[in-house]
Design a protein around this motif. Structure first.
Motif, PDB file in Angstrom:
ATOM      1  N   LEU A   1       8.732  -6.546  -7.460  1.00 28.37           N
ATOM      2  CA  LEU A   1       9.577  -7.749  -7.230  1.00 28.37           C
ATOM      3  C   LEU A   1       9.998  -7.881  -5.800  1.00 28.37           C
ATOM      4  N   VAL A   2       9.382  -9.025  -4.895  1.00 31.69           N
ATOM      5  CA  VAL A   2       9.676  -9.240  -3.518  1.00 31.69           C
ATOM      6  C   VAL A   2      10.475 -10.639  -3.432  1.00 31.69           C
TER       7      VAL A   2
ATOM      8  N   THR B   1      13.369  -7.808   0.581  1.00 33.46           N
ATOM      9  CA  THR B   1      13.263  -6.467  -0.154  1.00 33.46           C
ATOM     10  C   THR B   1      12.260  -6.486  -1.437  1.00 33.46           C
ATOM     11  N   ALA B   2      11.518  -5.234  -1.386  1.00 35.70           N
ATOM     12  CA  ALA B   2      10.505  -5.082  -2.706  1.00 35.70           C
ATOM     13  C   ALA B   2      11.082  -4.089  -3.480  1.00 35.70           C
TER      14      ALA B   2
ATOM     15  N   ALA C   1       0.889  -1.203  -0.065  1.00 38.47           N
ATOM     16  CA  ALA C   1       0.235  -0.016   0.069  1.00 38.47           C
ATOM     17  C   ALA C   1       0.703   1.250   0.197  1.00 38.47           C
ATOM     18  N   GLU C   2       2.076   1.236   0.610  1.00 34.44           N
ATOM     19  CA  GLU C   2       2.907   2.170   0.697  1.00 34.44           C
ATOM     20  C   GLU C   2       3.636   2.565  -0.668  1.00 34.44           C
ATOM     21  N   LEU C   3       3.945   1.486  -1.322  1.00 36.88           N
ATOM     22  CA  LEU C   3       4.733   1.664  -2.503  1.00 36.88           C
ATOM     23  C   LEU C   3       3.619   1.791  -3.708  1.00 36.88           C
TER      24      LEU C   3
ATOM     25  N   ALA D   1      11.750   2.505  -6.968  1.00 40.53           N
ATOM     26  CA  ALA D   1      11.487   2.505  -5.374  1.00 40.53           C
ATOM     27  C   ALA D   1      12.010   1.125  -4.930  1.00 40.53           C
ATOM     28  N   GLN D   2      12.536   1.272  -3.793  1.00 43.37           N
ATOM     29  CA  GLN D   2      13.087  -0.086  -3.073  1.00 43.37           C
ATOM     30  C   GLN D   2      12.554  -0.058  -1.493  1.00 43.37           C
ATOM     31  N   ARG D   3      12.342  -1.185  -0.929  1.00 35.71           N
ATOM     32  CA  ARG D   3      11.985  -1.128   0.424  1.00 35.71           C
ATOM     33  C   ARG D   3      12.420  -2.121   1.049  1.00 35.71           C
TER      34      ARG D   3
END
Length: 277
Positions: free
Chosen positions: A200-201, A248-249, A86-88, A239-241
């Motif tokens: 991609l997760v 890592t997403a 939801a944040e991404l 983006a990367q989280r």
């Protein structure tokens, strides 16, 4: 007498119990190594006994760290809530594909959270290539969702430029051949609309995962592997989280639509919503 509605079980990622079930031979081997090393240490001369005790301690430490890390990521972290997605994607995934490679645990929670967003589930599982026992056991425990479509890395069942988002959650690393991963990224780029997103997760083969999973982290791919595959498909990292400290997403974007040079002077400025990175 009125019948009470049937309550569906909550949808979530497999927790530590399921992960142990899928990978029980590895856990059994770790326990056997720890027990054998400790037993042998009482029968060996002093130098060899010390080595046996050290091996037993290392095996026990690896079992403990990997189990604790799995519990934290899959049972306790935000991975299971999909708040990170939801944040991404603040506007949601839109019309999206969910890719799996034998174990689909993303389509149900995503559909439950964004029920108005059209979803297609694609299973890339190929028993001839994905021969690990853990995948077979996981697939038996969690069968594909209804209306799942078969797919291949070089062919996703979607028309060109028709998809807002492709979600590959713990699916792409099961493609062990470099060519298959690059073909999959090229297919994702094909089906995405201009500006669409590939999410991609994955676990990465990095210091954090190696510290807790030891040699098991070799099953993961390093960050550069995914960046190289995306670059080859003309998808750009936006983006990367990090999730739970070990997952890592990545969010890769397809190129935006191009405006013909002759139309730039008269075309109005677009006002539609832009997908957030």
């Amino acid at each position: 007498m009125r019948e009470e509605p049937v309550r569906e079980e909550p949808v979530r990622f497999s927790g530590v119990r399921e992960v142990v079930r899928y990978n029980w031979p590895l856990y059994a081997a770790g326990c056997l190594a720890a027990g054998a090393g400790l037993a042998l240490s009482h029968r060996l001369p002093r130098p060899a006994a010390a080595l046996a005790r050290a091996g037993a301690a290392a095996a026990a430490a690896l079992l403990t760290s990997s189990t604790a890390a799995t519990w934290w990521v899959y049972d306790r972290s935000e991975l299971r809530t999909f708040d990170w997605l939801a944040e991404l994607l603040p506007a949601g995934p839109g019309e999206h594909l969910v890719l799996s490679s034998g174990l689909d645990e993303a389509s149900r929670p995503v559909a439950a959270r964004w029920p108005q967003h059209p979803q297609t589930v694609v299973d890339l599982y190929d028993p001839a290539l994905m021969t690990e026992g853990s995948i077979r056991r996981a697939r038996h425990h969690v069968p594909p969702a209804p209306r799942t479509l078969p797919g291949r890395p070089d062919h996703l069942p979607a028309a060109t430029g028709t998809t807002d988002t492709v979600l590959a959650v713990f699916a792409a690393h099961e493609l062990r051949r470099t060519g298959d991963r690059h073909e999959l990224f090229a297919e994702c780029a094909r089906v995405l609309r201009p500006g669409g997103r590939l999410v991609l997760v994955e676990h990465l083969r990095d210091a954090a995962n190696t510290a807790v999973y030891g040699p098991g982290a070799q099953h993961f791919f390093p960050r550069r592997t995914w960046l190289r595959a995306a670059s080859g498909a003309n998808l750009h990292l936006v983006a990367q989280r990090r999730i739970g400290g070990l997952v890592t997403a990545f969010v890769f974007a397809a190129p935006p639509a191009t405006t013909p040079p002759a139309a730039t002077a008269t075309a109005p400025t677009p006002t539609g919503k832009r997908l957030a990175p």
